[in-house]
Design an enzyme around this catalytic site. Structure first.
Site, PDB file in Angstrom:
ATOM      1  N   ALA A 192      53.648  34.125  -4.446  1.00 44.68           N
ATOM      2  CA  ALA A 192      53.753  33.061  -4.491  1.00 44.68           C
ATOM      3  C   ALA A 192      52.830  33.114  -3.342  1.00 44.68           C
ATOM      4  CB  ALA A 192      55.431  33.075  -2.941  1.00 44.68           C
ATOM      5  N   ASP A 193      51.868  33.271  -2.880  1.00 43.86           N
ATOM      6  CA  ASP A 193      51.062  33.157  -2.065  1.00 43.86           C
ATOM      7  C   ASP A 193      49.243  33.059  -2.717  1.00 43.86           C
ATOM      8  OD1 ASP A 193      51.518  34.166   0.943  1.00 43.86           O
ATOM      9  OD2 ASP A 193      52.092  35.676   0.073  1.00 43.86           O
ATOM     10  N   THR A 194      49.746  33.712  -3.987  1.00 38.15           N
ATOM     11  CA  THR A 194      48.566  33.360  -5.183  1.00 38.15           C
ATOM     12  C   THR A 194      48.773  32.028  -5.915  1.00 38.15           C
ATOM     13  OG1 THR A 194      47.929  35.930  -5.235  1.00 38.15           O
ATOM     14  CG2 THR A 194      47.031  34.430  -6.960  1.00 38.15           C
TER      15      THR A 194
END
Length: 379
Positions: free
Chosen positions: A168-170
């Site tokens: 999700a962060d990526t």
């Protein structure tokens, strides 16, 4: 920076920490932008997260490559003025604090836009800058959960699992980079900057294919299916006799015909068998069991050689050792060895640059910076 890269000449200031903001900044650095990472006196926590090698987080070595590091305490009036000077001629600023943090420091969008009307502000947060959940803290786990992504990452009847990376962060960092490119394109026409608002849960929701239509138009809630692609067969993982797991995608009719002939199962191509997509969908479990029996009859090398000769998409399920021994990764420079100043110049292996451009390719010109290594930029 080299003049031969796509984003040479851009000045990018990265205020983000941990993963999402730094991923966005890394992509700018890979393609030639001058990325100045602003860190608190304690440094970005990523410097010491994950697996440490001689005290340095190896994920940090990757996500901070190609950047400069300056130390600014943004909670002080002196630090806020330092940042304003840094942003006066910047093109892009990236932040992934909880909404309201920049405003608390007197550095909200209105202030920054007045300071530098051409500035583009990329804001990455759990739930976005608006809406009833905007104030909530949101890590990648929560973005995966709320988007429906984590619901799908399970075997039927088993608890949802993490996919093994901070996806999700990526993804939010990648969308931040894409949004900034769109804003830069608009600025070419208007001269004005704008704000790019990326939410972790929305970055993941955008990956969720047709589940909205399936629910709203058909009343269907897509359930976790494990390794299969429901209604698409054979498309699964199968274990060879030597214990290696193989991914095989022989689901398109012409490919399935080649597959059946290659493994000596021409009867699968007869009417009322598995010859068509619809027939395979109706009997997916049965077909998967038969393919699994075939896979167990050969070692992985023999199975893959046979499938490659028949032009059937297949691969062993790679781990890190497999990747490092693969000739295709080497041929496409997808494992770089970058000297890391924090490790006294030791070279750290890391993923190569994506995407590849034919005339303005990216490059990694230096490793992750030491904390405050480039404080002279604040003078």
């Amino acid at each position: 920076m080299s003049d031969g890269r796509s984003l040479s000449g851009l000045k990018v200031v990265e205020l983000g920490h941990l993963i999402a903001g730094p991923v966005c900044g890394r992509m700018f650095a890979d393609h030639g932008a001058d990325v100045i990472k602003v860190e608190p006196p304690s440094g970005d926590p990523m410097r010491h997260w994950g697996r440490l090698h001689n005290g340095v987080g190896l994920h940090w070595s990757y996500v901070a490559r190609g950047k400069s590091s300056v130390v600014i305490n943004l909670s002080t009036s002196e630090g806020q003025e330092q940042l304003k000077r840094l942003l006066a001629d910047a093109d892009v600023v990236i932040e992934n604090f909880r909404p309201g943090t920049l405003e608390k420091w007197g550095l909200g969008w209105d202030v920054l836009h007045e300071l530098n009307p051409a500035l583009i502000l990329v804001r990455i947060s759990g739930f976005g800058q608006t809406g009833p959940y905007a104030h909530r803290p949101g890590f990648g786990l929560i973005g995966e959960a709320m988007s429906g992504f984590r619901y799908m990452t399970a075997e039927p009847g088993r608890p949802p699992v993490r996919v093994g990376i901070s996806i999700a962060d990526t993804m939010a960092g990648i969308y931040g980079f894409v949004g900034a490119q769109l804003a830069l394109r608009v600025r070419e026409r208007t001269g004005a900057g704008q704000m790019v608002d990326v939410a972790l849960y929305e970055a993941m929701w955008s990956l969720m294919e047709s589940i909205a239509a399936e629910y709203e138009l058909m009343g269907v809630v897509r359930e976790p299916q494990g390794a299969i692609l429901p209604g698409i067969a054979p498309s699964n993982v199968y274990q060879a006799s030597d214990g290696v797991w193989l991914a095989i995608g022989a689901n398109q009719d012409a490919v399935f015909e080649r597959f059946a002939r290659a493994i000596g199962r021409e009867e699968w191509l007869e009417p009322d068998s598995y010859a068509t997509h619809d027939e395979r969908a109706l009997r997916q479990s049965e077909l998967d069991e038969e393919v699994a029996v075939w896979a167990r009859s050969l070692d992985s090398e023999k199975a893959l050689s046979l499938l490659d000769e028949a032009r059937v998409p297949a691969s062993r399920i790679y781990n890190a050792a497999d990747i490092h021994s693969d000739e295709h990764y080497r041929a496409r420079d997808m494992i770089l060895h970058v000297a890391d100043p924090s490790l006294d110049g030791e070279k750290v292996p890391m993923p190569g640059i994506v995407p590849k451009l034919s005339t303005t390719p990216g490059a990694v010109e230096r490793g992750a910076p030491k904390l405050g290594e480039h404080n002279h930029l604040l003078d």
